[in-house]
Scaffold this motif. Structure first.
Motif, mmCIF file in Angstrom:
data_model
loop_
_atom_site.group_PDB
_atom_site.id
_atom_site.type_symbol
_atom_site.label_atom_id
_atom_site.label_comp_id
_atom_site.label_asym_id
_atom_site.label_seq_id
_atom_site.Cartn_x
_atom_site.Cartn_y
_atom_site.Cartn_z
ATOM 1 N N LEU A 1 0.817 -1.215 0.000
ATOM 2 C CA LEU A 1 0.000 0.000 0.000
ATOM 3 C C LEU A 1 0.849 1.263 0.000
ATOM 4 N N ILE A 2 2.074 1.190 0.500
ATOM 5 C CA ILE A 2 2.875 2.409 0.629
ATOM 6 C C ILE A 2 3.098 3.039 -0.742
ATOM 7 N N ASP A 3 3.787 2.312 -1.619
ATOM 8 C CA ASP A 3 4.041 2.872 -2.950
ATOM 9 C C ASP A 3 2.820 2.758 -3.846
ATOM 10 N N GLY A 4 2.036 1.680 -3.625
ATOM 11 C CA GLY A 4 0.864 1.459 -4.476
ATOM 12 C C GLY A 4 -0.127 2.598 -4.364
ATOM 13 N N ASN A 5 -0.440 2.985 -3.133
ATOM 14 C CA ASN A 5 -1.394 4.066 -2.955
ATOM 15 C C ASN A 5 -0.806 5.402 -3.408
ATOM 16 N N ALA A 6 0.484 5.573 -3.208
ATOM 17 C CA ALA A 6 1.122 6.806 -3.680
ATOM 18 C C ALA A 6 0.986 6.915 -5.197
ATOM 19 N N MET A 7 1.150 5.801 -5.895
ATOM 20 C CA MET A 7 0.973 5.795 -7.349
ATOM 21 C C MET A 7 -0.466 6.135 -7.702
ATOM 22 N N ALA A 8 -1.410 5.539 -6.971
ATOM 23 C CA ALA A 8 -2.823 5.784 -7.259
ATOM 24 C C ALA A 8 -3.156 7.262 -7.103
ATOM 25 N N ARG A 9 -2.556 7.897 -6.119
ATOM 26 C CA ARG A 9 -2.838 9.307 -5.896
ATOM 27 C C ARG A 9 -2.263 10.196 -6.997
ATOM 28 N N LYS A 10 -1.315 9.650 -7.737
ATOM 29 C CA LYS A 10 -0.782 10.403 -8.872
ATOM 30 C C LYS A 10 -1.543 10.072 -10.146
ATOM 31 N N GLY A 11 -2.629 9.328 -10.021
ATOM 32 C CA GLY A 11 -3.402 8.958 -11.196
ATOM 33 C C GLY A 11 -2.878 7.717 -11.883
ATOM 34 N N GLN A 12 -2.045 6.951 -11.189
ATOM 35 C CA GLN A 12 -1.483 5.742 -11.808
ATOM 36 C C GLN A 12 -2.024 4.476 -11.149
ATOM 37 N N ALA A 13 -3.258 4.527 -10.673
ATOM 38 C CA ALA A 13 -3.814 3.345 -10.006
ATOM 39 C C ALA A 13 -3.781 2.135 -10.925
ATOM 40 N N GLY A 14 -4.117 2.343 -12.180
ATOM 41 C CA GLY A 14 -4.140 1.239 -13.135
ATOM 42 C C GLY A 14 -2.772 0.580 -13.254
ATOM 43 N N GLN A 15 -1.727 1.439 -13.343
ATOM 44 C CA GLN A 15 -0.362 0.918 -13.412
ATOM 45 C C GLN A 15 -0.046 0.097 -12.166
ATOM 46 N N ALA A 16 -0.364 0.663 -11.003
ATOM 47 C CA ALA A 16 -0.039 -0.025 -9.747
ATOM 48 C C ALA A 16 -0.751 -1.372 -9.676
ATOM 49 N N LEU A 17 -2.026 -1.394 -10.040
ATOM 50 C CA LEU A 17 -2.772 -2.653 -9.988
ATOM 51 C C LEU A 17 -2.193 -3.672 -10.952
ATOM 52 N N SER A 18 -1.841 -3.172 -12.156
ATOM 53 C CA SER A 18 -1.255 -4.070 -13.143
ATOM 54 C C SER A 18 0.060 -4.656 -12.652
ATOM 55 N N ILE A 19 0.876 -3.800 -12.044
ATOM 56 C CA ILE A 19 2.150 -4.293 -11.506
ATOM 57 C C ILE A 19 1.877 -5.343 -10.436
ATOM 58 N N ALA A 20 0.897 -5.061 -9.567
ATOM 59 C CA ALA A 20 0.581 -6.018 -8.509
ATOM 60 C C ALA A 20 0.180 -7.363 -9.103
ATOM 61 N N VAL A 21 -0.673 -7.324 -10.123
ATOM 62 C CA VAL A 21 -1.150 -8.579 -10.703
ATOM 63 C C VAL A 21 -0.015 -9.324 -11.399
ATOM 64 N N THR A 22 0.716 -8.623 -12.280
ATOM 65 C CA THR A 22 1.779 -9.330 -13.005
ATOM 66 C C THR A 22 2.830 -9.856 -12.031
ATOM 67 N N SER A 23 3.183 -9.049 -11.035
ATOM 68 C CA SER A 23 4.191 -9.500 -10.076
ATOM 69 C C SER A 23 3.702 -10.739 -9.344
#
Lengths: 516, 158, 319
Positions: free
Chosen positions: A91-113
């Protein structure tokens, strides 16, 4: 290879396969809901497994076990409330990404990882289980102590910012872990004559409180502050693209590789637990990121939206899953509470995990092994489908309703682990304390690491000393305990390394920019 | 210089440090009453906590400026403290055998109120929605033996 | 608050109607409280029994209620204080005897009425397969030379007590390495990190058949089926006749006699069911049935034995 085909054949039975599919889907949903986890899900499922065929029941459990961790990342990224304990660093970096409008990227990274970690670990289980099981047996009390120390040394990656406060947090966690009866003499410590504390503070409830309820309080604060300022602005601007660029994928490969290795290795050691793997992987990724950032100073700081900060814990938490089945399936040694439930499910079907399973029920044994691989492959596309539905659902509810719902889900979930009202008190108090810590800028992660490892470290230390008749040299004995020696040397290097490099930098670089 | 202004000038970290020191010292004292195999480890941790707490406190005391990182204290105390109170009352009600559904509904409505919802219809509808949702999820789908009242218990367990 | 409680209770009573009579027992599902989280031996055996009970109860079920906490104390206390109407049973084991004596649990063993017992699992001494001790004689000879490291579940459990009983009976001393879960014990044994283990036969049997460990002696009156060559503790000169883990059902004190008899008979039927016996046997639990009276005697004996060992070994309730 023949057995592999046998496993796949068992799995290809339409009923078995649909159970696996159902399991993966159910795991994703369960993981997404704060307060629910795979433990509770399995406990609920046990009575039903009587009426199911063994292969069907186990396929379902495999599916759930694989995918809960992915589900947990969704609320972690979108709302800063982790769905399961395994996503509390995501959640630390993931939510920070989401707040920059990159939620989709963060979720995708989470899934692929997660899929990468899961597949690597499933392959490890499939091809090296007997070999690794033999290695796992080398972990006695002495080695477990050293492993615990290594886990503790990963606190360094969490100490960005105020080192003193990070240490305080870690020490508090270790201190909380001493609550309860001691293993050696049964001395009750800090239990205040409360029978509920005899075996320590209820662990699941404590974690739900520290990462779930505390995060919830923050969410409320955000809502209230938002209402006071300009009347409700959206914190997450938009989902953004979920498509990962080739460049990003190439960039994440080393993190995936490292975290898969760490997750699989720690998963094999019985009783080390997935949280430790996540911490170690996160710590190693943090170190690598800092080195890398010297060359790319425009990248976000660690903890403020670094893609590796999502990739590392998410890879590790799925890499632990299949590899934690190595000691269970090959030797019958349950490494965590989930594998204890696998044993129960097998026992209900009249089977015993361990070497006997491979002689008496070859088809089931190999169905489980191949099931892990297939479940991890299914998990990718299913998660993408799921994410869209989940996000739409989350956004259809008002934030205020989410707060009330999450509060009740977390606390009822704490109750459901053991069906004890005392657990709710624990979760609530832990939530308040966790929130207080954040208010005073005391990081929570080291405390959780301390809670996870403290008991294990003290227990294995006492047991080692009992076995060695009180001699401390047993930990450094290169002949009888080389693993312990190696792990302790590695921990020392991990601890001293950052200090040394910081010192070197302060000598070579006198630029005023080092002041920040 | 009145005592009040002194307290106001104290930084949050000074309070934190002081608090941790007290907790550390108390735990260390407790630890000395444990048996010979059980006291050293918690004692060492407690002592470390006290020392680290003192260091944090001293550093905050020395630093001249005020720490503003806490934000607007009233806003979040209103949220977190009120929520904790509501939920504590809710657990007490469960403990007292008042059932699960009733207290949960009241608690959910109170939480919605805290987060700023004042519209009565929304309070009622969302309150009922969350209560029923959580109850169905745990009490029925996950068959958790929730501390529900006896009539309902007999209904859902049959 | 109190008034509200009264109102709610009154309403509840109105819906439920008159108190349940023993004559139409059971008229609804029976809760079997397992004082541990799902997955352990007590939980698994209880679930098997509950499943088999469906055949005899015409639509009424035995529901497993897991109440975890305090090493069993929380669930045991809950059951001890439940309404004695036969709708709350406890899945009872040795720890219900030792917890009040050693952990200060807030109930007494006499707060329960025994219903019946479904397994008796004799204690064994097991060693790793790689161990130099081939027989119990080797083992005891070594124990007289040095303190052997014995792994067993926590301090004050019946397994630890078994070790203390051997210490008293055979004049030796052991170093105990305790565990917080069976996984740790198995790991220590299969990896050869300890000299031996004190385990219930059921568990040890599975490991012995699987080939990682060896059973040296068993604490039963006669040798166990399939392990005829393994001597009993008595014959091996350990000075301890029999030692066992028991698992059974108990109800709160004050439950009507007819209800206890009904449940006791139900357990008898369950333990006679071939399917149940097969599954229990596979999972390693020797099925033995004892009725209410017989089980009450077993519990009383355990209580006396535990107190005697505590006394002779100077164990006390820690504060």
């Amino acid at each position: 290879m023949e057995v592999l085909a046998l496993g796949l054949k068992t799995l290809c039975d339409p009923l078995v396969f649909s159970m696996l599919l159902l399991g993966v889907t159910a795991g994703l949903v369960i993981g997404t809901i704060p307060g629910l986890n795979d433990n509770i899900a399995f406990a609920v499922f046990l009575p039903f497994s009587f009426s199911l065929r063994a292969d069907m029941a186990l396929a379902l459990m495999v599916g759930v076990y694989c995918s809960t961790a992915i589900g947990g990342a969704i609320p972690a990224i979108m709302m800063r409330v982790p769905g399961t304990a395994s996503s509390m660093l995501t959640l630390i970096d993931g939510n920070a990404m989401a707040r920059k409008g990159q939620a989709g990227q963060a979720l995708s990274i989470a899934v692929t990882s997660s899929v990468v970690g899961g597949i690597v670990s499933a392959l490890v289980l499939l091809f090296f289980a007997p070999l690794l099981a033999k290695f796992a047996l080398k972990f006695g009390y002495v080695e477990n102590f050293a492993l615990g120390v290594l886990g503790l040394s990963s606190v360094v990656g969490l100490l960005s910012g105020n080192v003193l406060k990070g240490l305080v947090s870690g020490v508090l966690g270790l201190l909380v872990a001493t609550i309860g009866f001691t293993l050696k003499t049964g001395q009750p410590r800090f239990v205040f004559d409360n029978m509920n504390l005899i075996e320590g503070v209820p662990f699941v409830a404590l974690l739900i409180g520290l990462f779930g309820v505390a995060a919830l309080f923050e969410l409320v604060e955000e809502i209230l502050v938002g209402k006071r300022s300009e009347g409700g602005h959206e914190v997450i601007p938009g989902i953004g693209s979920t498509k990962l660029s080739g460049r990003l994928i190439r960039r994440l490969v080393p993190t995936w590789f490292r975290s898969s290795f760490i997750g699989s290795a720690i998963g094999i050691a019985p009783g080390a637990g997935s949280l430790m793997a996540i911490y170690v992987a996160y710590d190693q990724a943090a170190r690598a990121y800092l080195r890398r950032r010297h060359q790319a100073p425009d990248d976000p700081r660690w903890g403020e939206g670094a893609p590796e900060g999502v990739a590392a814990p998410e890879t590790a938490n799925n890499a632990v899953v299949a590899s934690s089945m190595v000691p269970l399936l090959s030797l019958g040694i349950p490494g965590n509470s989930v594998s204890a439930l696998f044993i129960a499910a097998l026992a209900i079907q009249g089977m015993v995990p361990g070497p006997l399973l491979f002689t008496e029920h070859l088809d089931i044994a190999w169905m489980i092994l191949t099931g892990f691989l297939v479940a991890n492959i299914l998990m990718g596309p299913l998660s993408y489908l799921m994410i869209n539905t989940m996000i739409r659902m989350v956004f259809s509810l008002s934030k205020e309703t989410m707060v009330a719902a999450i509060a009740l889900l977390c606390l009822t979930g704490a109750y459901a682990d053991g069906n004890n009202v005392f657990n709710i008190w624990v979760a609530l108090m832990a939530g308040a304390v966790g929130y207080g810590m954040k208010k005073f800028n005391v990081p929570l992660a080291p405390a959780i690491l301390g809670i996870v490892l403290g008991r294990k470290i003290e227990d294995s230390l006492m047991s080692s000393l009992a076995v060695s008749d009180g001699s401390w040299w047993i930990f450094l004995d290169p002949k009888s305990h080389p693993i312990s020696l190696a792990l302790l040397v590695a921990s020392a290097a991990f601890l001293v390394g950052p200090v040394l490099s910081a010192w070197r930098r302060s000598i070579t670089k006198h630029a005023p920019s080092s002041a920040n | 210089m009145s005592e009040n202004s002194n307290i106001q000038r104290l930084k949050p970290d000074a309070w934190l440090g002081g608090f941790l020191t007290v907790v550390g010292l108390w735990a260390a004292r407790e630890a000395t009453s444990f048996d010979e195999f059980s006291w050293v480890y918690p004692f060492a941790l407690s002592a470390a906590l006290a020392v680290l707490g003192a260091a944090i406190g001293l550093r905050a005391f020395k630093a001249g400026r005020n720490d503003k990182s806490m934000g607007d204290a009233r806003v979040f105390l209103q949220g977190a403290v009120a929520m904790t109170l509501v939920l504590a009352l809710w657990v007490t009600a469960l403990d007292q055998g008042l059932g699960y559904v009733g207290p949960t509904f009241v608690a959910v409505v109170a939480l919605l109120w805290i987060t700023g919802i004042r519209d009565r219809r929304r309070l009622l509808v969302n309150g009922l929605g969350v209560t029923v949702g959580v109850f169905v999820l745990f009490g029925i789908i996950f068959a958790t033996p929730l501390p529900v009242l006896e009539p309902l218990q007999i209904l859902i367990r049959q | 608050m109190k008034m509200l409680k009264c109102v709610v209770l009154a309403a509840a009573a109105a819906v439920v109607g008159a108190p349940v009579h023993a004559a139409d027992y059971p008229s609804r599902n029976i809760d079997l409280v397992v004082p541990f989280n799902p997955g352990g031996a007590v939980d698994t055996t209880s679930r098997m029994a509950a499943e088999t009970a469906k055949k005899f109860l015409n639509g009424i079920e035995i529901k497993i209620i897991n109440k975890d906490g305090g090493g069993g104390v929380v669930g045991q206390t809950f059951a001890a204080r439940a309404k004695p109407d036969g709708y709350t049973m406890l899945a009872i084991t040795n720890s219900a005897v030792s917890s009040p004596l050693l952990k200060g649990a807030p109930f007494k063993i006499t707060d329960f009425t025994a219903v019946g017992l479904y397994t008796i699992d004799p204690e064994v001494i097991a060693v790793p397969d790689t161990s130099p001790f081939k027989t119990i004689t080797d083992f005891m000879a070594a124990a007289k030379q040095r303190k052997l490291n014995i792994v067993s579940s926590g301090a004050g459990t019946s397994h630890h007590m078994a070790g203390l009983a051997i210490e008293l009976g055979a004049k030796v001393e052991f170093t105990y390495v305790f565990s917080r879960g069976f996984g740790e014990e198995l790991q220590a044994m299969l990896g050869g990190h300890v000299d031996g283990a004190l385990w219930p036969f059921g568990i040890a049997k599975q490991q012995a058949v699987g080939g990682g460990t060896r059973i040296l002696a068993v604490a039963s009156n006669e040798s166990m089926p399939g392990f005829e060559s393994v001597p009993t503790w008595e014959k091996s000169g350990l000075g301890v006749p029999a030692w066992q883990t028991f698992r059974g059902w108990a109800v709160p004190k004050g439950t009507p006699q007819e209800v206890v008899t009904f449940l006791s008979d139900l357990l008898k039927k369950i333990t006679a069911e071939p399917d149940y016996r097969a599954k229990m046997d596979k999972a390693g639990f020797p099925v033995v049935y004892r009725n209410a009276e017989g089980f009450a005697k077993t519990i009383a004996e355990e209580d006396v034995l535990t107190r005697r060992i505590m006394n002779e070994k100077g164990l006390t309730l820690k504060k």
